[in-house]
Write an enzyme that holds these catalytic residues in place. Sequence first.
Site, mmCIF file in Angstrom:
data_model
loop_
_atom_site.group_PDB
_atom_site.id
_atom_site.type_symbol
_atom_site.label_atom_id
_atom_site.label_comp_id
_atom_site.label_asym_id
_atom_site.label_seq_id
_atom_site.Cartn_x
_atom_site.Cartn_y
_atom_site.Cartn_z
ATOM 1 N N CYS A 1 5.896 -15.626 -3.641
ATOM 2 C CA CYS A 1 7.108 -15.808 -4.440
ATOM 3 C C CYS A 1 7.517 -17.262 -4.328
ATOM 4 C CB CYS A 1 8.222 -14.929 -3.920
ATOM 5 S SG CYS A 1 7.774 -13.200 -4.057
ATOM 6 N N TYR B 1 -1.802 -3.802 -6.560
ATOM 7 C CA TYR B 1 -1.036 -4.209 -5.380
ATOM 8 C C TYR B 1 -0.531 -3.017 -4.570
ATOM 9 C CZ TYR B 1 2.733 -6.397 -2.675
ATOM 10 O OH TYR B 1 3.562 -6.819 -1.672
ATOM 11 N N HIS C 1 2.338 -4.736 1.665
ATOM 12 C CA HIS C 1 3.717 -4.660 2.154
ATOM 13 C C HIS C 1 4.302 -3.260 1.967
ATOM 14 C CE1 HIS C 1 2.990 -8.986 1.054
ATOM 15 N NE2 HIS C 1 3.178 -9.037 2.355
ATOM 16 N N ASP D 1 3.938 -10.135 7.750
ATOM 17 C CA ASP D 1 2.897 -10.892 7.055
ATOM 18 C C ASP D 1 3.202 -12.393 7.102
ATOM 19 O OD1 ASP D 1 0.644 -11.290 5.510
ATOM 20 O OD2 ASP D 1 1.689 -10.967 3.616
#
Length: 688
Positions: free
Chosen positions: A31, A168, A171, A264
């Site tokens: 991001c 995806y 997470h 992460d």
Amino acid sequence: MSTDARYARLFEPVQIGPKTAKNRFYQVPHCNGMGRNFPSSMARMRGIKAEGGWAVVCTEQCDYHWTSDSVREIRLWDDQDIPMLARMVGEVHEHGALASLQLVHMGYYGRNLYSRESSMSPSGRPPGTDFPGYARTMDKQDIANLRRWHRNAALRGKKAGYDIIMVYAGHDISLPFHFLSRRHNQRNDEYGGSMENRARLLRELIEETKEAVGDTCGVSVRLAVDELMGESGLTCDREGRDIIEMLGELPDLWDVNCSDWSNDSVTARFAEEGFQEDYTGFVKQLTSKPVVGVGRYTSPDRMAALIKRGVLDMIGAARPSIADPFLPNKIQEGRIEEICECIGCNICVGYSNNSVPIRCTQNPTMGEEWRRGWHPEHIPPRGTDDKILIVGAGPAGLEAARVLGKRGYDVVLAEAEREPGGRVTREAKLPGLASWSRVRDFRTYQISQMANVNLYLESRLGIDEVFASECSMVAIAIGAEWRRDGVGRAARDPVPGLAAMAVYTPDDVMAGAEIEGPVVVYDDDHYYMGGIIAEQLRAKGLEVTLVTPGAVVSSWTDYTLEQGRIQAGLHEIGVEIIPLHSLHQAQAGGVTLSYAYTGAVQEVAAASLVLVTALQPNEALYEMLLNRQREWADHGIQRITAIGDCFGSGTIAHAVWSGHKFARTLGAPEYERDEVPFRRENMEIAGT
Ligand code: ADP
Ligand code: SF4
């Protein structure tokens, strides 16, 4: 220069389905606070990564349906969104890299603030955020819809020009991951129960994406194989492993990591380079497909060893690619000393979490590539004959000297202390912050290579020395000091009674002051310093109480994903924490605190008080020079400016950026002109 033989394997091509990556450097999604609101900035930033040698450049989160609407990330809801993404693809392709699209549905994490749609989950539950609402249970039709949306988005991604489409499940913020997780999935149909059933959706999404676009695009999967929460979550020796065993050969590439994001992207304060290897290292043994992994890798030796040992096929990086977009090229060209290493501070994450364009402590051009036209490697040559004096070799002074030197200016850099680095040299000695010294080391090395930049240590300059310097331009970069009077967010006036007890600041603690316990650390700054000073004093065996007007310790570190670890760590080492209290007054033998909501007071006994309230700019020298402006010309001085913390104190990132801006724009002071100094991305006014 040629590639060192030790690193040659990093530049071998890698096959990703029908596409070939030119080397083993893979910029994983990150991001950046630009997304759909600043798409030109985003596209140029990605293009520069490609120019810097990354073989694969991924987007950030791309929302593919309005039932998962993050507002700030990029989106691909229909064809209207294609041009924005195609712009990024174009910038990436221009430099021979592959563009990868991260398709995301956040499930119960979707706040959907713009679309106002209800969020969804495998089994109904409260949302993953503090927003009022409920994530409804997905029925069979919802699952069928989701698969169709995903397929359509993959086709649109292909139309936009992407080379790799990512499914995806990384997470804890993606629907396919929620289906995989026992915590989130309590379904009793074919999508719940056994691991095979919980992996059904992910399997379908991979197969359908391959079927839709696999002829020309690679299909990757990003999966968190361990949640670092033991048996409550996926672990790399059980379910994380089972998933790879089941689906190992389906996608064209595995991009594996740990969940959640705070694990992460853990900061250097809490984990070393390569910390994820223990969790992701098994994946390559279970698949013949290329494997990408991350771990804040900046050392080429470490990277080459990972490939050689068969741990990874491609070196994944988000933060190292932010700190140095040209990292691959520098390794390839044998310019190892020129790598600007990430310090693991998460300022990048912090500002992205504030929904503003990303910034980086080490790379001041990050986020400025399009709007100011700043390139991390190219700087226009000097435009004047000025000789420049910089007073103070902290982050601001060092960066200004580096950039001015690169532009070809003659620079004198004067530093009062025996060592350069200012605050980063001091702070790097605090627990967990050793990597801060990289801010200094990257710059001092570069400066040492420049004959036109001279650094003078142990040279404290005053007005007379500045006047005697024979420089036409002067930048005052003498930093800031922590206030001693308690003025901060809560107290506008000095706190009464401070003369009655032993009062210190972080500067004293860093200078090695002998402090007597018990000690109260009063944190009205709310970033990392209060918590870290408490940790340091506790490590010396003192009884420590941390008091803060905030509801939690170091509240701003929530943005940098550190807050939970900081507060837990302080509890663990026995620091007492008193939140929601401000410092009312000090007296002999202790302090009086006042409760935020009622004003009720309580006393805490203490021999010493450390005030962490605000960094106050050292303005005196600049002010004195301004007061004697009429004398400047007599000494050949045309302009004097203040930069970094002594102009406006803040983060180290801000000081570096301030030094960089001064050095780039020398001769064109922004505040003295009336036009906006950067391009803006004005919204189109649609329809009537
Ligand atoms: P910034 O973050 O803005 O770079 P720092 O406080 O980290 O600020 O660094 C300022 C540097 O300036 C410190 O290394 C300090 O020793 C140095 N300094 C302070 N006063 C003087 C002075 N009068 N002459 C030369 N150097 C100075
Ligand atoms: Fe690394 Fe800090 Fe830059 Fe982020 S802001 S890339 S963590 S140096």
